[in-house]
Design a protein around this motif. Structure first.
Motif, PDB file in Angstrom:
ATOM      1  N   SER A 238      93.641 -79.025  70.082  1.00 14.03           N
ATOM      2  CA  SER A 238      92.616 -78.497  70.469  1.00 14.03           C
ATOM      3  C   SER A 238      91.914 -76.657  69.650  1.00 14.03           C
ATOM      4  CB  SER A 238      92.145 -78.687  71.040  1.00 14.03           C
ATOM      5  OG  SER A 238      92.051 -79.827  71.942  1.00 14.03           O
ATOM      6  N   LEU A 239      91.185 -76.021  69.157  1.00 14.93           N
ATOM      7  CA  LEU A 239      91.290 -74.724  68.640  1.00 14.93           C
ATOM      8  C   LEU A 239      90.649 -74.716  69.868  1.00 14.93           C
ATOM      9  CD1 LEU A 239      90.076 -74.497  64.303  1.00 14.93           C
ATOM     10  CD2 LEU A 239      92.454 -73.512  65.905  1.00 14.93           C
ATOM     11  N   PRO A 240      91.126 -73.420  70.379  1.00 15.44           N
ATOM     12  CA  PRO A 240      89.774 -73.116  71.404  1.00 15.44           C
ATOM     13  C   PRO A 240      88.701 -72.744  71.262  1.00 15.44           C
ATOM     14  CG  PRO A 240      91.695 -70.837  70.611  1.00 15.44           C
ATOM     15  CD  PRO A 240      92.340 -72.536  70.001  1.00 15.44           C
ATOM     16  N   HIS A 241      87.904 -72.854  72.219  1.00 15.77           N
ATOM     17  CA  HIS A 241      86.173 -72.605  72.339  1.00 15.77           C
ATOM     18  C   HIS A 241      86.392 -70.806  72.426  1.00 15.77           C
ATOM     19  CE1 HIS A 241      83.648 -75.730  71.880  1.00 15.77           C
ATOM     20  NE2 HIS A 241      84.855 -75.867  73.036  1.00 15.77           N
ATOM     21  N   THR A 246      79.161 -72.297  67.840  1.00 11.27           N
ATOM     22  CA  THR A 246      78.191 -71.077  66.961  1.00 11.27           C
ATOM     23  C   THR A 246      79.742 -70.049  65.922  1.00 11.27           C
ATOM     24  OG1 THR A 246      77.022 -69.170  67.657  1.00 11.27           O
ATOM     25  CG2 THR A 246      76.348 -71.733  66.987  1.00 11.27           C
ATOM     26  N   SER A 247      80.519 -69.551  66.981  1.00 11.67           N
ATOM     27  CA  SER A 247      81.657 -68.647  66.255  1.00 11.67           C
ATOM     28  C   SER A 247      82.671 -69.320  66.679  1.00 11.67           C
ATOM     29  CB  SER A 247      81.482 -67.612  67.827  1.00 11.67           C
ATOM     30  OG  SER A 247      82.071 -68.009  69.352  1.00 11.67           O
ATOM     31  N   ARG A 248      82.760 -71.029  67.273  1.00 12.50           N
ATOM     32  CA  ARG A 248      84.562 -71.961  66.992  1.00 12.50           C
ATOM     33  C   ARG A 248      85.227 -71.895  66.083  1.00 12.50           C
ATOM     34  NH1 ARG A 248      85.441 -78.059  69.844  1.00 12.50           N
ATOM     35  NH2 ARG A 248      87.651 -76.751  70.114  1.00 12.50           N
ATOM     36  N   PRO A 249      86.439 -71.393  65.361  1.00 14.19           N
ATOM     37  CA  PRO A 249      87.420 -71.544  64.490  1.00 14.19           C
ATOM     38  C   PRO A 249      87.061 -73.182  63.795  1.00 14.19           C
ATOM     39  CG  PRO A 249      88.670 -70.669  65.622  1.00 14.19           C
ATOM     40  CD  PRO A 249      86.782 -70.321  66.200  1.00 14.19           C
ATOM     41  N   SER A 250      87.519 -73.138  62.560  1.00 19.11           N
ATOM     42  CA  SER A 250      87.347 -74.674  62.491  1.00 19.11           C
ATOM     43  C   SER A 250      88.829 -74.499  61.140  1.00 19.11           C
ATOM     44  CB  SER A 250      86.079 -75.334  61.531  1.00 19.11           C
ATOM     45  OG  SER A 250      85.875 -74.151  60.791  1.00 19.11           O
ATOM     46  N   PHE A 251      90.119 -75.961  61.412  1.00 22.62           N
ATOM     47  CA  PHE A 251      90.525 -76.138  60.394  1.00 22.62           C
ATOM     48  C   PHE A 251      90.124 -76.315  58.874  1.00 22.62           C
ATOM     49  CE2 PHE A 251      92.744 -77.698  64.498  1.00 22.62           C
ATOM     50  CZ  PHE A 251      93.776 -76.966  64.489  1.00 22.62           C
ATOM     51  N   ARG A 252      90.314 -75.924  57.789  1.00 24.89           N
ATOM     52  CA  ARG A 252      90.723 -76.998  56.236  1.00 24.89           C
ATOM     53  C   ARG A 252      91.699 -77.424  55.746  1.00 24.89           C
ATOM     54  NH1 ARG A 252      89.986 -78.510  52.479  1.00 24.89           N
ATOM     55  NH2 ARG A 252      88.406 -77.342  50.467  1.00 24.89           N
ATOM     56  N   SER A 253      92.600 -77.282  56.203  1.00 26.73           N
ATOM     57  CA  SER A 253      93.749 -78.003  55.111  1.00 26.73           C
ATOM     58  C   SER A 253      94.727 -78.009  56.532  1.00 26.73           C
ATOM     59  CB  SER A 253      93.953 -77.227  54.172  1.00 26.73           C
ATOM     60  OG  SER A 253      93.314 -77.114  53.641  1.00 26.73           O
ATOM     61  N   ASN A 268      88.014 -69.069  60.205  1.00 29.11           N
ATOM     62  CA  ASN A 268      87.203 -68.670  61.302  1.00 29.11           C
ATOM     63  C   ASN A 268      85.471 -69.121  60.659  1.00 29.11           C
ATOM     64  OD1 ASN A 268      89.023 -67.195  63.137  1.00 29.11           O
ATOM     65  ND2 ASN A 268      89.426 -65.752  61.797  1.00 29.11           N
ATOM     66  N   ALA A 269      84.818 -68.886  62.402  1.00 33.39           N
ATOM     67  CA  ALA A 269      82.896 -69.359  61.714  1.00 33.39           C
ATOM     68  C   ALA A 269      82.682 -68.069  61.176  1.00 33.39           C
ATOM     69  CB  ALA A 269      82.679 -68.425  63.533  1.00 33.39           C
ATOM     70  N   ASN A 270      81.662 -68.195  60.283  1.00 30.28           N
ATOM     71  CA  ASN A 270      80.790 -67.122  59.392  1.00 30.28           C
ATOM     72  C   ASN A 270      81.345 -66.565  58.771  1.00 30.28           C
ATOM     73  OD1 ASN A 270      78.506 -67.822  61.658  1.00 30.28           O
ATOM     74  ND2 ASN A 270      79.082 -67.128  63.022  1.00 30.28           N
ATOM     75  N   ARG A 271      82.434 -67.610  58.149  1.00 30.56           N
ATOM     76  CA  ARG A 271      82.925 -66.615  56.854  1.00 30.56           C
ATOM     77  C   ARG A 271      83.306 -65.288  57.270  1.00 30.56           C
ATOM     78  NH1 ARG A 271      82.422 -68.338  51.609  1.00 30.56           N
ATOM     79  NH2 ARG A 271      81.045 -70.517  51.499  1.00 30.56           N
ATOM     80  N   LYS A 272      84.451 -65.297  58.673  1.00 32.27           N
ATOM     81  CA  LYS A 272      85.128 -64.156  59.316  1.00 32.27           C
ATOM     82  C   LYS A 272      86.113 -63.636  58.772  1.00 32.27           C
ATOM     83  CE  LYS A 272      81.496 -63.032  62.270  1.00 32.27           C
ATOM     84  NZ  LYS A 272      81.103 -62.344  63.546  1.00 32.27           N
ATOM     85  N   GLY A 273      87.152 -64.950  58.094  1.00 35.33           N
ATOM     86  CA  GLY A 273      88.403 -64.941  57.464  1.00 35.33           C
ATOM     87  C   GLY A 273      89.907 -65.741  57.925  1.00 35.33           C
TER      88      GLY A 273
END
Length: 600
Positions: A238-241, A246-253, A268-273
């Motif tokens: 699980s990705l850490p909070h 709203t700032s939790r990163p998310s998996f893409r691939s 990263n959340a909000n297109r921050k990398g």
């Protein structure tokens, strides 16, 4: 030495949404897409491309136009080769009327084979739409087949495929068998998932066993597939909070490297990398995957849209031991860039490691619009040790909604394995690696210079202390420049026990709210004993993953850490364990340490 990557582009008459290289013919690329249903005038098609005809041209070999009332091609995967025909699977939604009636035959089985007569504009090859099937139980009209993957082909072994819904109110993953004997595919099982799969992949683990890995926005799950059936999904990471939901990163691939490791792209959340993660999958008696390697992409890449990974020295069978090899990684950015990296797979003291995840090339503005798909060709066969090789490459295809398909030829070079294996034959094998130097190689001289500078500084400081305390003959003359009170000789006697452990923490100065983490070095550095070197840093959970304090480690892990620190001279029995408190120990350190401990 090559210093650039040549590329070739072709522009078709429709937007492209999927691409796949034929694993049996690495120069044959299949692309698909279209404008979907309606009267927009953009057709829905599949096109077979030949990327080998000339160095500067991609040619069309065959094309299949689909109904204008159907949806566009959304996903593609190659199946087995039977006689002169190759099976292809695709995801294509039916017409809106059929979907509303609950008859969405989204799963297509196609065939690529020689045509009876050479049609105009083709090379005597045809694509046939052989059969259509509905596999999802959902009747939601928005449901479509977004994901599709098939295991790597091995000689004489059947494969496994997996597909997943997109935009469905009832998310599902469907598994299907890919037989060898010419028989049709058959369903293997269906998984109802609470959240939509962002990506998935499948790997063969034995002659008749497989594993599925899939990720939703924040978690990775694995599923075991065997003759006994299909297991329930197991949450392995699980990705850490961070500071809030709203700032939790998310998996893409997500992609398998082999049956022990998976590779994932995290936005990263909000297109921050974008951050790249490599995970060591848990053994049957373990609960969680461990973070094995991490790399941030440059800040200019604010989000990722796709991933492709290829082992340049794949094993010949799923049961064959994996030797040293290099992976090439391609990450599509939201800015239509492609970041290319290499990742080394090493075996040290019977421990498998990921190391040296480093960029070697960036393709800026690879397409006029967003990249929708990436695919690597099958790597060339392993080179002969004594034979000279030239102009060897692996192909990377990318497609976009701007109707463009681009093929990059990544140059390779031969490398003679310098394996630590006791098997002489294995240690003398040759393999391919990317010919372009990685960023870490370009920084090598600076790293060497910095290391020498630091070493010189430490020597001078040591001499200054020795002179100030009256030990030995003066060399620098610092004793004449310091106050008399500073030059009182030290009392002779044993060194305080905690000093050796303190040396490990010398360069880290945490603030009151920060913790110090000891973890495995990402670059795979080893000491004189051939064991991994530990790295000490300020703990950042996003970068390093979860960590445990000394008190939270179980007794087995404590034993491994004590053994490891004793071997490197950072801890001795008479120190006691008090000095080990106040720092946290990385998950990867525990994982590697556990295996090292078993080998001791």
């Amino acid at each position: 030495m090559a210093n650039s990557i040549p590329s070739t582009t072709i522009t078709l008459s429709y937007p492209l949404w999927a691409c796949a290289f034929d694993p049996h013919h690495p120069d044959q690329l299949l692309v698909g897409g279209g404008g979907g249903p309606g009267r927009n005038g953009v057709t829905n098609k599949l096109t077979l491309l030949d990327a080998s005809s000339t160095p500067n041209e991609i040619t069309k070999t065959a094309e299949l136009e689909l109904s204008a009332q159907e949806d566009n091609v959304a996903s593609l995967a190659f199946g087995p080769r039977r006689a002169k025909s190759t099976v292809v699977y695709a995801g294509v939604n039916g017409s809106p009327d059929d979907v509303k009636r609950g008859n969405n035959q989204h799963f297509r089985v196609l065939g690529i084979s020689p045509s009876n007569g050479k049609a105009a504009g083709t090379s005597g090859v045809q694509i046939a739409d052989n059969s259509r099937h509905s596999l999802f139980s959902s009747t939601d009209p928005d449901t479509y087949q977004r994901l599709l993957r098939v295991t790597q082909p091995y000689t004489g072994l059947p494969q496994l495929g997996a597909l997943a819904t997109g935009l469905s109110k009832q998310s599902q993953i469907v598994l299907f068998d890919v037989p060898l004997n010419g028989a049709a595919w058959k369903p293997r099982g269906t998984l109802d998932t609470p959240d939509e799969a962002m990506d998935l992949d499948v790997v063969q683990t034995g002659t008749d066993t497989y594993q599925l890995a899939y990720c939703d926005k924040h978690e990775i799950f694995t599923v075991e597939v065997s003759p006994d059936g299909v297991s329930d999904p197991k949450l392995v990471y699980s990705l850490p909070h961070d500071d809030g939901p709203t700032s939790r990163p998310s998996f893409r691939s997500i992609r398998y490297l082999n049956s022990d490791f998976v590779f994932a792209v995290v936005n990263n959340a909000n297109r921050k990398g974008v951050i790249l993660h490599g995970y060591r999958l848990p053994k049957p008696d373990q609960e969680s995957a461990r973070l094995a390697v991490v790399r941030k992409l440059p800040k200019t890449v604010t989000a990722s849209t796709g991933l492709a990974v290829r082992n340049l020295s794949p094993a010949a069978s799923p049961t064959e031991a994996h030797g040293d090899s290099q992976f090439v990684v391609a990450v599509a950015g939201h800015d239509s860039s492609i970041s290319l990296l290499t990742l080394d797979y090493k075996t040290i003291s019977n421990v498998d490691l990921l190391a040296n995840l480093a960029p070697f090339y960036t393709v800026k503005s690879a397409h006029p619009a967003g990249i929708t798909g990436l695919s690597f060709s099958t790597p060339p066969p392993a080179p002969k040790r004594s034979k000279s090789e030239s102009d060897v490459s692996i192909k990377l295809a990318s497609v976009s909604m701007a109707n463009t398909a681009v093929v990059h030829n990544i140059p390779l070079k031969k490398l003679i394995n310098k394996s630590t294996s006791s098997d002489t034959a294995a240690s003398e094998q040759a393999r391919y690696v990317v010919a372009l130097k990685s960023l870490r190689d370009r920084k090598g001289w600076w790293l060497l210079f910095g290391t020498l500078l630091m070493f010189t500084t430490l020597v001078c400081v040591g001499l200054a202390i020795i002179e100030a305390k009256g030990f030995g003959e003066p060399v620098l003359g610092t004793n004449r420049l310091l106050p008399a009170s500073w030059t009182v000789p030290l009392k002779k006697g044993p060194v305080v026990g905690s000093k050796t452990f303190g040396d490990l923490l010398t360069d880290v100065k945490p603030e009151a709210h920060e913790k110090v983490i000891i973890r495995h070095d990402d670059l795979g550095a080893v000491d004189v004993h051939g064991l991994p070197v530990w790295k000490v840093e300020i703990h950042e959970e996003e970068m390093h993953g979860p960590a445990k304090s000394w008190e939270e480690l179980d007794e087995k892990d404590r034993h491994v850490w004590r053994e490891r620190l004793q071997k490197t001279g950072h801890w001795v029995e008479n120190m006691g364990e008090t000095v080990l408190k106040g720092v946290v120990f990385g998950e990867i350190g525990g994982a590697i340490g556990a295996m090292v401990g078993e080998a001791l």
